[in-house]
Design an enzyme around this catalytic site. Structure first.
Site, PDB file in Angstrom:
ATOM      1  N   CYS A  96      44.138  93.872 121.388  1.00 48.97           N
ATOM      2  CA  CYS A  96      45.038  94.787 122.114  1.00 48.97           C
ATOM      3  C   CYS A  96      44.289  95.720 123.080  1.00 48.97           C
ATOM      4  O   CYS A  96      44.722  95.928 124.219  1.00 48.97           O
ATOM      5  CB  CYS A  96      45.860  95.605 121.127  1.00 48.97           C
ATOM      6  SG  CYS A  96      44.948  96.171 119.692  1.00 48.97           S
ATOM      7  N   GLY A 113      48.255  99.630 115.367  1.00 48.73           N
ATOM      8  CA  GLY A 113      47.270  98.581 115.611  1.00 48.73           C
ATOM      9  C   GLY A 113      46.707  98.010 114.328  1.00 48.73           C
ATOM     10  O   GLY A 113      46.140  96.921 114.312  1.00 48.73           O
ATOM     11  N   HIS A 126      48.110 102.581 122.607  1.00 43.85           N
ATOM     12  CA  HIS A 126      46.675 102.864 122.688  1.00 43.85           C
ATOM     13  C   HIS A 126      46.376 103.531 124.025  1.00 43.85           C
ATOM     14  O   HIS A 126      46.908 103.131 125.068  1.00 43.85           O
ATOM     15  CB  HIS A 126      45.855 101.570 122.644  1.00 43.85           C
ATOM     16  CG  HIS A 126      45.853 100.867 121.318  1.00 43.85           C
ATOM     17  ND1 HIS A 126      46.412 101.392 120.174  1.00 43.85           N
ATOM     18  CD2 HIS A 126      45.336  99.656 120.960  1.00 43.85           C
ATOM     19  CE1 HIS A 126      46.244 100.533 119.173  1.00 43.85           C
ATOM     20  NE2 HIS A 126      45.597  99.480 119.626  1.00 43.85           N
TER      21      HIS A 126
HETATM   22  N1  LIG Z   1      49.205  95.512 115.432  1.00 44.52           N
HETATM   23  C1  LIG Z   1      48.597  95.240 116.583  1.00 44.52           C
HETATM   24  O1  LIG Z   1      48.519  96.069 117.524  1.00 44.52           O
HETATM   25  C2  LIG Z   1      47.979  93.906 116.803  1.00 44.52           C
HETATM   26  C3  LIG Z   1      47.589  93.588 118.078  1.00 44.52           C
HETATM   27  C4  LIG Z   1      47.028  92.350 118.318  1.00 44.52           C
HETATM   28  C5  LIG Z   1      46.853  91.469 117.273  1.00 44.52           C
HETATM   29  N2  LIG Z   1      47.231  91.799 116.019  1.00 44.52           N
HETATM   30  C6  LIG Z   1      47.014  90.821 114.952  1.00 44.52           C
HETATM   31  O2  LIG Z   1      48.248  90.246 114.532  1.00 44.52           O
HETATM   32  C7  LIG Z   1      48.197  89.991 113.133  1.00 44.52           C
HETATM   33  C8  LIG Z   1      49.364  90.676 112.447  1.00 44.52           C
HETATM   34  O3  LIG Z   1      49.320  92.052 112.698  1.00 44.52           O
HETATM   35  P1  LIG Z   1      50.509  93.039 112.273  1.00 44.52           P
HETATM   36  O4  LIG Z   1      50.105  94.347 112.832  1.00 44.52           O
HETATM   37  O5  LIG Z   1      51.842  92.482 112.651  1.00 44.52           O
HETATM   38  O6  LIG Z   1      50.367  93.012 110.670  1.00 44.52           O
HETATM   39  P2  LIG Z   1      51.460  93.323 109.539  1.00 44.52           P
HETATM   40  O7  LIG Z   1      52.475  94.294 110.022  1.00 44.52           O
HETATM   41  O8  LIG Z   1      50.678  93.644 108.331  1.00 44.52           O
HETATM   42  O9  LIG Z   1      52.213  91.892 109.319  1.00 44.52           O
HETATM   43  C9  LIG Z   1      51.568  90.776 108.766  1.00 44.52           C
HETATM   44  C10 LIG Z   1      52.512  89.566 108.809  1.00 44.52           C
HETATM   45  O10 LIG Z   1      51.789  88.416 108.358  1.00 44.52           O
HETATM   46  C11 LIG Z   1      52.523  87.809 107.294  1.00 44.52           C
HETATM   47  N3  LIG Z   1      51.624  87.174 106.350  1.00 44.52           N
HETATM   48  C12 LIG Z   1      50.670  87.768 105.589  1.00 44.52           C
HETATM   49  N4  LIG Z   1      50.065  86.843 104.805  1.00 44.52           N
HETATM   50  C13 LIG Z   1      50.648  85.657 105.086  1.00 44.52           C
HETATM   51  C14 LIG Z   1      50.464  84.334 104.600  1.00 44.52           C
HETATM   52  N5  LIG Z   1      49.560  84.038 103.668  1.00 44.52           N
HETATM   53  N6  LIG Z   1      51.260  83.346 105.108  1.00 44.52           N
HETATM   54  C15 LIG Z   1      52.169  83.626 106.051  1.00 44.52           C
HETATM   55  N7  LIG Z   1      52.404  84.870 106.545  1.00 44.52           N
HETATM   56  C16 LIG Z   1      51.646  85.865 106.073  1.00 44.52           C
HETATM   57  C17 LIG Z   1      53.291  88.948 106.664  1.00 44.52           C
HETATM   58  O11 LIG Z   1      54.374  88.419 105.919  1.00 44.52           O
HETATM   59  P3  LIG Z   1      54.934  89.091 104.552  1.00 44.52           P
HETATM   60  O12 LIG Z   1      56.069  89.980 104.970  1.00 44.52           O
HETATM   61  O13 LIG Z   1      55.422  87.911 103.792  1.00 44.52           O
HETATM   62  O14 LIG Z   1      53.812  89.805 103.887  1.00 44.52           O
HETATM   63  C18 LIG Z   1      53.730  89.696 107.915  1.00 44.52           C
HETATM   64  O15 LIG Z   1      54.823  89.042 108.500  1.00 44.52           O
HETATM   65  C19 LIG Z   1      46.817  90.450 112.664  1.00 44.52           C
HETATM   66  O16 LIG Z   1      45.935  89.349 112.656  1.00 44.52           O
HETATM   67  C20 LIG Z   1      46.399  91.426 113.714  1.00 44.52           C
HETATM   68  O17 LIG Z   1      45.003  91.527 113.829  1.00 44.52           O
HETATM   69  C21 LIG Z   1      47.812  92.999 115.760  1.00 44.52           C
END
Ligand SMILES: NC(=O)c1ccc[n+]([C@@H]2O[C@H](COP(=O)([O-])OP(=O)(O)OC[C@H]3O[C@@H](n4cnc5c(N)ncnc54)[C@H](OP(=O)(O)O)[C@@H]3O)[C@@H](O)[C@H]2O)c1
Length: 346
Positions: free
Chosen positions: A130, A161, A250
């Site tokens: 990001c 994030g 950010h």
């Molecule tokens: N937040 C940001 O600004 C941002 C920016 C760029 C990239 N990212 C990346 O995007 C990813 C997700 O980020 P987030 O912020 O959305 O995290 P989050 O809010 O913690 O959400 C995680 C998601 O992944 C699912 N998940 C976890 N374990 C899983 C598994 N074993 N099989 C299938 N689904 C699974 C969760 O489902 P459940 O509901 O079933 O737990 C939930 O839908 C990360 O890799 C992060 O680094 C985030």
């Protein structure tokens, strides 16, 4: 020939996954069907999309049968395990995690910068980090015209994030401190480490784990991804990434040194006409980008554009974007849009 486009969102219940669904709808992405995938924990949850009830399913290899585009944001391990399964079944994977970003076979794309790399994919396209995305949208036009040789960047990154648990922790620690209680932190700065600190009323100069060179993984992503996206590993990048008690958006204080000299007025004109950028720079009227105002918005906002007082060709800027939208969901959906347009499906 036009054909239906079937889309899957992996991590559909997470902060980024929900923003992906929302962004597909806001931009009227032409999907014929939408499959929502997460872990077994939230399988069975029902989400309403365009008036239709969609049940979240557990992501398995077979989930990708019949899927054309799979947007992944469920963590690197899930991408490493399931993205190849999706590709085998004929899907184009757009991956939001860091799993494939530095793989030389995988394009790393910010559509405003290197959209043509989309068509070099072999089934997987990576979305950058990001902090890198918003920096690239702001700096690419300057690099193009004046040639950037050095970047010094300090980030002020929002809790979102680090996912939904970090958002919840910021609220809980703020509430506890305001009530005169001891805040309990279990997620930040990095959930898998032993030590945690409250983010409320605080600033944490650690995002992700430290590497041996003293920089964090997040900081090294900004170095390596900048080199890959701009196709120039000679650009000197010095990052400091900090987490601040902001929910969404950010901010980045960026200082660059360019090969060629510039007039600030020309840089402002250039930025104002650059794709994905909104110039908000009117100090006389106290107009400058702020995360609260950028929340829920698609562009990268740039302001405080000024020349360095001591260094020839030194330029400072203040750059703000919604990390969940341009920093993740929107960038992925833009890549999908370019792909379906080129295939003649939109
Ligand atoms: N937040 C940001 O600004 C941002 C920016 C760029 C990239 N990212 C990346 O995007 C990813 C997700 O980020 P987030 O912020 O959305 O995290 P989050 O809010 O913690 O959400 C995680 C998601 O992944 C699912 N998940 C976890 N374990 C899983 C598994 N074993 N099989 C299938 N689904 C699974 C969760 O489902 P459940 O509901 O079933 O737990 C939930 O839908 C990360 O890799 C992060 O680094 C985030």
């Amino acid at each position: 020939m036009k054909r239906d486009v079937h889309v899957a969102v992996v991590g559909a219940t997470g902060a980024v996954g929900q923003a992906m669904i929302d962004t597909l709808l806001r931009r009227e992405f032409p999907f014929a069907s939408l499959r929502l995938l997460a872990s077994a924990r939230s399988a069975g949850t029902v989400v309403e999309v365009r008036g239709q009830q969609i049940t979240v399913e557990e992501a398995t290899p077979d989930s990708f049968e019949g899927v054309d585009i799979a947007l992944f944001s469920a963590g690197g391990d899930v991408s490493l395990r399931l993205a190849p399964e999706a590709v085998i079944r004929g899907a184009l994977v757009i991956d939001n995690t860091s799993a494939y970003r530095m793989d030389p076979m995988v394009p790393l794309v910010v559509p405003e910068v290197n959209a043509s790399d989309i068509f070099k994919n072999r089934g997987i396209i990576a979305n950058p980090n990001c902090s890198t995305i918003q920096m690239m949208v702001a700096l690419n036009p300057i690099h193009h015209v004046y040639g950037i040789r050095r970047i010094v960047v300090s980030t002020y990154q929002a809790a979102s994030g680090a996912g939904q648990r970090a958002i919840d922790e910021l609220k809980q620690t703020a509430t506890a401190i305001l009530a005169g209680e001891d805040p309990v932190a279990q997620v930040l700065p990095v959930s898998k480490l032993e030590r945690h600190y409250p983010l409320a009323f605080n600033v944490l100069p650690q995002i992700d784990v430290f590497e041996e060179n003293g920089y964090t993984k997040e900081e090294m992503k900004m170095v390596n991804e900048t080199h890959k996206i701009l196709g120039d590993s000679k650009i000197q990048v010095t990052p400091t990434a900090a987490r601040v008690p902001v929910m969404y958006g950010h901010s980045e204080a960026i200082y660059v040194e360019t090969e060629r000299s510039f007039a600030v007025s020309d840089v402002k004109k250039l930025l104002a006409s650059s794709p994905g950028v909104v110039l908000e720079d009117d100090p006389a009227h106290q107009l400058y980008p702020q995360p609260l105002r950028a929340t829920g918005e698609f562009p990268v906002f740039v302001g405080r554009v000024r020349k360095d007082l001591f260094v020839d060709n030194g330029l400072s800027l203040w750059v703000v974007a919604d990390n969940i939208l341009k920093g993740a969901a929107l960038n992925a959906v833009q890549i999908a849009e370019i792909w379906v347009r080129q295939e003649g499906n939109w």
